[in-house]
Design a protein around this motif. Structure first.
Motif, short mmCIF file in Angstrom:
data_model
loop_
_atom_site.label_atom_id
_atom_site.label_comp_id
_atom_site.label_asym_id
_atom_site.label_seq_id
_atom_site.Cartn_x
_atom_site.Cartn_y
_atom_site.Cartn_z
N UNK A 109 82.89 78.52 111.13
CA UNK A 109 84.23 79.01 111.42
C UNK A 109 85.30 78.24 110.66
N UNK A 110 86.59 78.62 110.83
CA UNK A 110 87.65 77.93 110.11
C UNK A 110 87.59 76.42 110.34
N UNK A 111 88.04 75.68 109.33
CA UNK A 111 87.94 74.22 109.36
C UNK A 111 89.09 73.56 110.09
N UNK A 112 89.68 74.22 111.09
CA UNK A 112 90.82 73.64 111.79
C UNK A 112 90.47 72.32 112.46
N UNK A 113 89.20 72.11 112.79
CA UNK A 113 88.78 70.84 113.37
C UNK A 113 88.99 69.67 112.44
N UNK A 165 94.40 75.89 109.30
CA UNK A 165 95.26 76.06 110.47
C UNK A 165 94.95 77.33 111.25
N UNK A 166 94.00 78.12 110.74
CA UNK A 166 93.63 79.39 111.35
C UNK A 166 94.86 80.31 111.45
N UNK A 167 95.65 80.33 110.37
CA UNK A 167 96.85 81.18 110.29
C UNK A 167 96.77 82.12 109.10
#
Length: 191
Positions: A109-113, A165-167
């Motif tokens: 999934x997105x790398x927001x972590x 940032x999942x944006x």
């Protein structure tokens, strides 16, 4: 301290293999759970290495994260250097964009972590900043239109930041299309 996962007859090769296996495992765990949830136990299990073996190579989570950042930057640097060696104009920015597309395809999934990992250790940004400045200088020096190459570099960073940032305002196909458009403009000299 002796590496518990290495025998003495092939120590250098096995030591490097174990280290790479641990970095690959850390990347896999970070992608699956997010870097903010990365644990040494999970990495050791993923790599099939004892926790002692992991701690031999990376004595702390912070050292593991530093190594992950360095590993990522060295892969990107190697890809850029390989393209720069071809002598083709715009090779560095083309390689930079290609690496982004490959990275984007792997990171689900997105790398927001990653933000959590950077919050835990803000010094991880220092080598990233320095290498990115170097990459941009090389991209500009190699380009037929340094300003357009800079815009392409910034587009990659914008896409990467939105993913982190999942944006995201562009889906994967639209992002690939944008990178393709930039690549065509660079290759056609239509900048």
């Amino acid at each position: 301290m002796q590496d518990p996962d290495v025998t003495h007859d092939t120590a250098p090769s096995r030591k490097a293999d174990t280290r790479m296996r641990l970095l690959d495992a850390a990347e896999a765990v970070a992608r699956r759970l997010g870097p903010g949830n990365l644990s040494l136990d999970a990495v050791a299990a993923e790599a099939g290495v004892s926790k002692g073996g992991l701690l031999y190579h990376f004595p702390s989570k912070s050292k593991l994260l530093e190594a992950l950042v360095a590993h990522h930057l060295s892969r990107l640097d190697a890809a850029l250097r390989a393209e720069e060696a071809t002598g083709r104009p715009n090779a560095a920015i083309t390689a930079y964009m290609d690496q982004f597309l490959q990275e984007a395809a792997r990171q689900k999934p997105p790398a927001s972590g990653l933000l959590a990992a950077l919050a835990e250790n803000p010094q991880l940004l220092d080598p990233i900043r320095a290498r990115e400045r170097d990459f941009l200088a090389r991209i500009r020096a190699d380009s037929t239109d340094p300003d357009f190459a800079t815009v392409a570099f910034l587009v990659v960073h914008a896409l990467r930041a939105m993913k982190m940032l999942d944006t995201e305002v562009l889906d994967e196909a639209e992002a690939q299309s944008m990178i393709g458009w930039l690549n065509r403009r660079l290759q056609d000299g239509d900048t």
